[in-house]
Structures are given as structure tokens and as C-alpha cells.
Design a protein around this motif. Structure first.
Motif, PDB file in Angstrom:
ATOM      1  N   ASP A  17       0.795  -1.230   0.000  1.00 59.13           N
ATOM      2  CA  ASP A  17       0.000   0.000   0.000  1.00 59.13           C
ATOM      3  C   ASP A  17       0.824   1.274   0.000  1.00 59.13           C
ATOM      4  N   ILE A  18       2.072   1.202   0.439  1.00 59.39           N
ATOM      5  CA  ILE A  18       2.852   2.412   0.639  1.00 59.39           C
ATOM      6  C   ILE A  18       3.028   3.161  -0.684  1.00 59.39           C
ATOM      7  N   ARG A  19       2.814   4.489  -0.632  1.00 60.01           N
ATOM      8  CA  ARG A  19       2.930   5.313  -1.832  1.00 60.01           C
ATOM      9  C   ARG A  19       4.069   6.332  -1.735  1.00 60.01           C
ATOM     10  N   GLY A  20       4.540   6.570  -0.540  1.00 59.35           N
ATOM     11  CA  GLY A  20       5.654   7.491  -0.345  1.00 59.35           C
ATOM     12  C   GLY A  20       6.436   7.054   0.877  1.00 59.35           C
ATOM     13  N   ARG A  21       7.683   7.499   0.952  1.00 62.08           N
ATOM     14  CA  ARG A  21       8.551   7.094   2.052  1.00 62.08           C
ATOM     15  C   ARG A  21       9.139   8.324   2.732  1.00 62.08           C
ATOM     16  N   PRO A  22       8.285   9.047   3.466  1.00 68.00           N
ATOM     17  CA  PRO A  22       8.758  10.236   4.166  1.00 68.00           C
ATOM     18  C   PRO A  22       9.630   9.843   5.351  1.00 68.00           C
ATOM     19  N   PRO A  23      10.469  10.748   5.827  1.00 68.43           N
ATOM     20  CA  PRO A  23      11.192  10.463   7.069  1.00 68.43           C
ATOM     21  C   PRO A  23      10.220  10.331   8.229  1.00 68.43           C
ATOM     22  N   VAL A  24      10.487   9.370   9.094  1.00 67.50           N
ATOM     23  CA  VAL A  24       9.622   9.084  10.241  1.00 67.50           C
ATOM     24  C   VAL A  24      10.473   9.104  11.505  1.00 67.50           C
ATOM     25  N   LEU A  25       9.952   9.736  12.546  1.00 74.39           N
ATOM     26  CA  LEU A  25      10.565   9.673  13.870  1.00 74.39           C
ATOM     27  C   LEU A  25       9.507   9.182  14.850  1.00 74.39           C
TER      28      LEU A  25
END
Length: 239
Positions: A166-174
Motif C-alpha cells: 500500500d505504501i505510496r511514499g517514504r517520508p522520514p519518520v521519527l
């Protein structure tokens, strides 16, 4: 479709060039998190902040009191079971994912409307969540295109299965969590990090020693710095 609303803080500069959406936890409402915007305004003077109230009301919550909102029902949630039998984690979070889908669609539409209101592209958005709000931020944010500039999650978890598809984007995550959290065990954060890594999503974490289900000063400061850094990177270095 139901629409969302909640308390807002305009950009300190007068014109928003960034949008930070703050997603509260179970039993609260938007007033619970809008104060974070006040804490981060110095770092993000050109950011508008909005903290929408979740669309659902908790049955039986005393009328006339603040809060009482939910993004989805928690009928199957049992943190003690997660600690006793971690193998149950996947099944419990899968059930919670299904329950979250109606609110996810409402939240996604709200994000589009807020970006349009400020005439901003999708990569000038950051999602910040606490507890159930973190679950919503991760679920919705990772399925948006363009991806948000950042997702910051406190004391939360990653819902369900199927992220890799499902993932459409890979933003930075904290992800930030207290190691004494008795509501959402810190193991949920580590499980989320593993799944984010499997999906190719860059994720960092911080554990606040001795903290229960809440946000401490170390997490507040790290979160604000992370948002400023991520917005700068999304703009190619232009703050």
C-alpha cells in the motif's frame, strides 16, 4: 462524507508555507495537542498548525466534558495481552486497522482540503500524532502521494498488514516512546520500526527513560528539530 475541524494556529509570519497537522489520542480532542504548535512556532514560524477533532465519539463518555473523541473503537485492544503474548500483536493491530479505515478516508480528505486552503503542495505537510493519533498519522501518511515532509509519532503503533503493497511514499519518520508506557507498550514502537524498514521507509526512534504514556521535554525538543530538518530537506534546503 463527514468533515473534520478543530483548533488552529496561524503561521507566526502571517502566511503559511508549511502545514503541521496534530492528531490526538483516544479519549481526547484537538485541544489536547494544539499546544504543541505553540511550543514549535519559534522553530517553524511559517507553519500553520491544526489539530482536528477525531470524527467518532466514545459511547458513554460524560456529556459536557472536553475530549471523548476516538479515531476508531478500541474494543479489542488489550495492552496486557500484548505484553503477555507478543505473538497476538499482529492479529490485534490488523483488527484495529480495519476499524480505522473509515476515519482514514475522512482524515485524508481533510488533509487535501487544508493544503488547498493554504495553497500548499503535499510535500509541505507534516503529520504529528500521539497514541491513536500516531496510528492514524502512519496509516494515512504512508499512503499519500506526494509523501508528507515528515511523520512524527509519539507513543503509538503501526496498524495492520499490507504496508509493503500500500505504501505510496517514504517520508522520514521519527517515533518517540516512553519505556514505562503501560498503555501502548514500547515493543509496539520496535515492531513498527521493523515493518517500516521492511517497506523501505527511513525511520528513526527515541526512547524516553522512565516515561509512561505521554510526551516528555526530550521528545518535544527532538520532535521540533526533526520537523524543521525534514521541512528543510523537502524544500531542497530552503527553510
Amino acid at each position: 462524507m463527514q468533515t473534520l475541524d478543530g483548533p488552529r494556529l496561524p503561521a507566526a509570519t502571517g502566511r503559511a508555507q508549511k502545514l503541521v497537522v496534530l492528531l490526538h489520542g483516544y479519549g481526547a480532542d484537538g485541544n489536547d495537542l494544539i499546544e504543541l504548535g505553540m511550543q514549535w512556532r519559534r522553530l517553524l514560524p511559517d507553519a500553520a498548525f491544526v489539530a482536528p477533532h477525531a470524527p467518532g465519539r466514545i459511547p458513554g463518555f460524560p456529556p459536557g466534558m472536553g475530549g471523548g473523541r476516538q479515531w476508531f473503537a478500541l474494543d479489542a485492544y488489550d495492552p496486557d495481552l500484548l505484553r503477555r503474548d507478543p505473538h497476538q500483536t499482529a492479529a490485534i493491530y490488523a483488527q484495529m486497522r480495519d476499524a480505522a479505515l473509515p476515519s482514514a478516508a475522512i482524515l485524508d480528505a481533510f488533509l487535501d482540503a487544508e493544503l488547498a486552503k493554504h495553497d500548499l503542495p503535499g510535500n509541505r505537510l507534516a503529520l504529528v500524532g500521539f497514541s491513536q493519533g500516531t496510528m492514524m498519522a502512519l496509516h494515512v501518511g504512508l499512503r499519500r502521494s506526494p509523501a508528507p515532509a515528515a511523520i512524527l509519532g509519539y507513543s503509538g503503533a503501526l496498524l495492520g498488514a499490507g504496508l509493503e503493497q500500500d505504501i505510496r511514499g517514504r517520508p522520514p519518520v521519527l517515533l518517540i516512546h516512553g519505556d514505562a508506557d503501560d498503555i501502548v507498550p514500547v515493543e509496539a514502537m520496535h515492531a513498527a520500526l521493523n515493518r517500516l524498514g521492511e517497506a523501505g521507509c527511513p525511520a528513526r526512534f527515541h526512547v524516553s527513560p522512565g516515561l509512561g504514556h505521554g510526551i516528555a521535554m526530550d521528545g518535544l525538543e527532538l520532535g521540533g528539530g526533526f520537523l524543521a530538518e525534514s521541512f528543510s530537506a523537502a524544500a531542497g534546503g530552503a527553510v
